[in-house]
Design an enzyme around this catalytic site. Structure first.
Site, PDB file in Angstrom:
ATOM      1  N   ASN A  11      58.632  58.549  26.250  1.00  0.00           N
ATOM      2  CA  ASN A  11      57.187  58.763  26.366  1.00  0.00           C
ATOM      3  C   ASN A  11      56.650  57.788  27.410  1.00  0.00           C
ATOM      4  O   ASN A  11      56.519  56.607  27.130  1.00  0.00           O
ATOM      5  CB  ASN A  11      56.532  58.528  24.994  1.00  0.00           C
ATOM      6  CG  ASN A  11      55.022  58.641  25.052  1.00  0.00           C
ATOM      7  OD1 ASN A  11      54.451  59.026  26.078  1.00  0.00           O
ATOM      8  ND2 ASN A  11      54.370  58.295  23.954  1.00  0.00           N
ATOM      9  N   TRP A  12      56.374  58.315  28.577  1.00  0.00           N
ATOM     10  CA  TRP A  12      55.932  57.438  29.675  1.00  0.00           C
ATOM     11  C   TRP A  12      54.488  56.978  29.515  1.00  0.00           C
ATOM     12  O   TRP A  12      54.029  56.115  30.232  1.00  0.00           O
ATOM     13  CB  TRP A  12      56.083  58.173  31.014  1.00  0.00           C
ATOM     14  CG  TRP A  12      57.493  58.258  31.491  1.00  0.00           C
ATOM     15  CD1 TRP A  12      58.634  58.093  30.756  1.00  0.00           C
ATOM     16  CD2 TRP A  12      57.932  58.542  32.834  1.00  0.00           C
ATOM     17  NE1 TRP A  12      59.744  58.258  31.546  1.00  0.00           N
ATOM     18  CE2 TRP A  12      59.325  58.531  32.824  1.00  0.00           C
ATOM     19  CE3 TRP A  12      57.264  58.815  34.021  1.00  0.00           C
ATOM     20  CZ2 TRP A  12      60.088  58.770  33.968  1.00  0.00           C
ATOM     21  CZ3 TRP A  12      57.998  59.062  35.164  1.00  0.00           C
ATOM     22  CH2 TRP A  12      59.407  59.034  35.139  1.00  0.00           C
ATOM     23  N   LYS A  13      53.753  57.611  28.604  1.00  0.00           N
ATOM     24  CA  LYS A  13      52.325  57.298  28.430  1.00  0.00           C
ATOM     25  C   LYS A  13      51.629  57.378  29.790  1.00  0.00           C
ATOM     26  O   LYS A  13      51.991  58.224  30.605  1.00  0.00           O
ATOM     27  CB  LYS A  13      52.162  55.945  27.735  1.00  0.00           C
ATOM     28  CG  LYS A  13      53.002  55.866  26.449  1.00  0.00           C
ATOM     29  CD  LYS A  13      52.746  54.675  25.590  1.00  0.00           C
ATOM     30  CE  LYS A  13      53.631  54.745  24.351  1.00  0.00           C
ATOM     31  NZ  LYS A  13      53.415  53.619  23.440  1.00  0.00           N
ATOM     32  N   HIS A  97      50.585  61.483  18.503  1.00  0.00           N
ATOM     33  CA  HIS A  97      50.964  60.094  18.756  1.00  0.00           C
ATOM     34  C   HIS A  97      49.871  59.181  18.218  1.00  0.00           C
ATOM     35  O   HIS A  97      48.688  59.506  18.279  1.00  0.00           O
ATOM     36  CB  HIS A  97      51.169  59.863  20.260  1.00  0.00           C
ATOM     37  CG  HIS A  97      51.811  58.545  20.525  1.00  0.00           C
ATOM     38  ND1 HIS A  97      51.096  57.374  20.525  1.00  0.00           N
ATOM     39  CD2 HIS A  97      53.101  58.204  20.744  1.00  0.00           C
ATOM     40  CE1 HIS A  97      51.934  56.367  20.747  1.00  0.00           C
ATOM     41  NE2 HIS A  97      53.153  56.848  20.884  1.00  0.00           N
ATOM     42  N   GLU A  99      48.496  56.666  19.354  1.00  0.00           N
ATOM     43  CA  GLU A  99      47.449  56.312  20.321  1.00  0.00           C
ATOM     44  C   GLU A  99      46.400  57.419  20.396  1.00  0.00           C
ATOM     45  O   GLU A  99      45.220  57.153  20.631  1.00  0.00           O
ATOM     46  CB  GLU A  99      48.091  56.021  21.685  1.00  0.00           C
ATOM     47  CG  GLU A  99      48.815  54.679  21.666  1.00  0.00           C
ATOM     48  CD  GLU A  99      50.025  54.578  22.566  1.00  0.00           C
ATOM     49  OE1 GLU A  99      50.156  55.371  23.509  1.00  0.00           O
ATOM     50  OE2 GLU A  99      50.849  53.675  22.320  1.00  0.00           O
ATOM     51  N   GLU A 167      57.004  56.510  13.870  1.00  0.00           N
ATOM     52  CA  GLU A 167      56.650  55.366  14.707  1.00  0.00           C
ATOM     53  C   GLU A 167      55.665  54.474  13.957  1.00  0.00           C
ATOM     54  O   GLU A 167      54.452  54.760  13.935  1.00  0.00           O
ATOM     55  CB  GLU A 167      55.988  55.830  16.014  1.00  0.00           C
ATOM     56  CG  GLU A 167      56.859  56.724  16.865  1.00  0.00           C
ATOM     57  CD  GLU A 167      56.397  56.727  18.323  1.00  0.00           C
ATOM     58  OE1 GLU A 167      57.179  56.306  19.175  1.00  0.00           O
ATOM     59  OE2 GLU A 167      55.248  57.124  18.586  1.00  0.00           O
ATOM     60  N   GLY A 173      54.962  48.956  21.110  1.00  0.00           N
ATOM     61  CA  GLY A 173      54.584  48.066  22.204  1.00  0.00           C
ATOM     62  C   GLY A 173      54.472  46.600  21.827  1.00  0.00           C
ATOM     63  O   GLY A 173      53.918  45.802  22.584  1.00  0.00           O
ATOM     64  N   SER A 212      59.202  50.018  19.923  1.00  0.00           N
ATOM     65  CA  SER A 212      59.974  48.890  20.458  1.00  0.00           C
ATOM     66  C   SER A 212      61.489  49.114  20.446  1.00  0.00           C
ATOM     67  O   SER A 212      62.248  48.174  20.200  1.00  0.00           O
ATOM     68  CB  SER A 212      59.608  47.584  19.727  1.00  0.00           C
ATOM     69  OG  SER A 212      58.250  47.257  19.955  1.00  0.00           O
ATOM     70  N   GLY A 233      59.104  54.223  24.382  1.00  0.00           N
ATOM     71  CA  GLY A 233      57.958  54.038  25.265  1.00  0.00           C
ATOM     72  C   GLY A 233      58.356  53.230  26.489  1.00  0.00           C
ATOM     73  O   GLY A 233      59.012  53.733  27.410  1.00  0.00           O
ATOM     74  N   GLY A 234      57.990  51.948  26.492  1.00  0.00           N
ATOM     75  CA  GLY A 234      58.187  51.089  27.662  1.00  0.00           C
ATOM     76  C   GLY A 234      59.582  51.140  28.262  1.00  0.00           C
ATOM     77  O   GLY A 234      59.738  51.170  29.494  1.00  0.00           O
TER      78      GLY A 234
HETATM   79  P1  13P Z   1      57.338  51.342  22.824  1.00  0.00           P
HETATM   80  O1  13P Z   1      58.775  51.783  22.902  1.00  0.00           O
HETATM   81  O2  13P Z   1      56.804  50.854  24.141  1.00  0.00           O
HETATM   82  O3  13P Z   1      57.103  50.405  21.680  1.00  0.00           O
HETATM   83  O4  13P Z   1      56.465  52.667  22.517  1.00  0.00           O
HETATM   84  C1  13P Z   1      56.855  53.492  21.474  1.00  0.00           C
HETATM   85  C2  13P Z   1      56.058  54.731  21.535  1.00  0.00           C
HETATM   86  O5  13P Z   1      54.868  54.736  21.276  1.00  0.00           O
HETATM   87  C3  13P Z   1      56.742  55.969  21.950  1.00  0.00           C
HETATM   88  O6  13P Z   1      55.961  57.089  21.692  1.00  0.00           O
END
Ligand code: 13P
Length: 252
Positions: A11-13, A97, A99, A167, A173, A212, A233-234
């Site tokens: 997930n590149w956000k 998600h 967010e 999640e 994050g 994470s 994510g990251g």
């Molecule tokens: P991180 O891997 O950056 O913690 O993000 C997880 C995430 O929200 C994937 O959808």
């Protein structure tokens, strides 16, 4: 026991640009090498969907959207439908998600409508859910996530290829992760809820862990019972890290 092929989705956000094409090419190469063991996909921002869709076309790297509208088309300024994701070659769309649940007030009912739209478009919804820190501290994790699953998952006869992503909000994050025992407990509870909702078909639904996930913790997380892959994510922005996680998922 039902075989569930593992899935590692990135997930590149709101990250990436056209210059990310080189990373995508490297990810495609890595995904080819792992294709018999692990399915891989990236979910870039929508403006990169055309570029990414062309690059991954016919390859072992799948494409996914980060969100969609529940309607197929219409006067919804700024929104993108599941059908549009299908048109650019996507296989998956993330829905619910944390967010989006937090920043855009999406309820589980909205998430279920979006997941139904993704199925209608012939794609697989990756339905995200997870507890907040206050809920974990209050000992409510298992009931919160079971209820989210129940309310966010389309009714059984609409259900084909859904994927669940657990999640924990506090792990996203932050560099924090639950213990492997806590992950196993949560995934076990979600499996039980899937069986209750979908009967035998609940056994075939993949449950990803997200929050994470990094190259150095992936092996432990990915070998935990009922963990069928990762939503990253990251660490999904760089091919080297993303592929290291996929290799850990493949047990390499
Ligand atoms: P991180 O891997 O950056 O913690 O993000 C997880 C995430 O929200 C994937 O959808």
């Amino acid at each position: 026991m039902t075989e569930r092929k593992k899935l590692v989705a990135g997930n590149w956000k709101m990250n990436g640009s056209r210059a990310s094409a080189d990373e995508i090419r490297a990810m495609i190469q890595g995904a080819e090498a792992l294709r018999s063991q692990v399915e891989m996909a990236i979910c870039p921002p929508a403006v990169l969907a055309g570029l990414a869709g062309d690059l991954v076309s016919g390859s072992a790297l799948g494409l996914g959207g980060q969100d969609c509208h529940a309607e197929p088309a219409g006067a919804f300024t700024g929104d993108i439908s599941a059908e549009m994701w299908a048109d650019v070659g996507a296989r998956y769309v993330l829905v619910g998600h944390s967010e989006r649940r937090t920043a855009y007030g999406e309820t589980s009912e909205t998430v279920r409508a979006k997941a139904g739209a993704v199925l209608r478009a012939g794609l697989q919804p990756i339905i995200c859910l997870g507890e907040r820190l206050s809920e974990r501290e209050a000992g409510e994790t298992l009931s919160v996530i079971a209820e989210q699953l129940e309310r966010s998952t389309p009714v059984p006869d609409e259900t084909g290829g859904i994927v669940i992503a657990y999640e924990p909000v506090w792990a996203i994050g932050t560099g924090l992760t639950p213990t492997l025992a806590q992950v196993a407990e949560a995934h076990g509870r979600l499996r039980q809820a899937l069986r209750a909702r979908l009967g035998a078909r609940g056994e075939g639904v993949r449950i990803l862990y997200g929050g994470s996930v990094k190259p150095d913790n992936a092996a432990g997380l990915m070998s935990t019972p009922d963990v069928d892959g990762a939503l990253v994510g990251g660490a999904s922005l760089k091919a080297a890290d993303f592929l290291a996680i996929a290799r850990a998922c493949a047990g390499r």
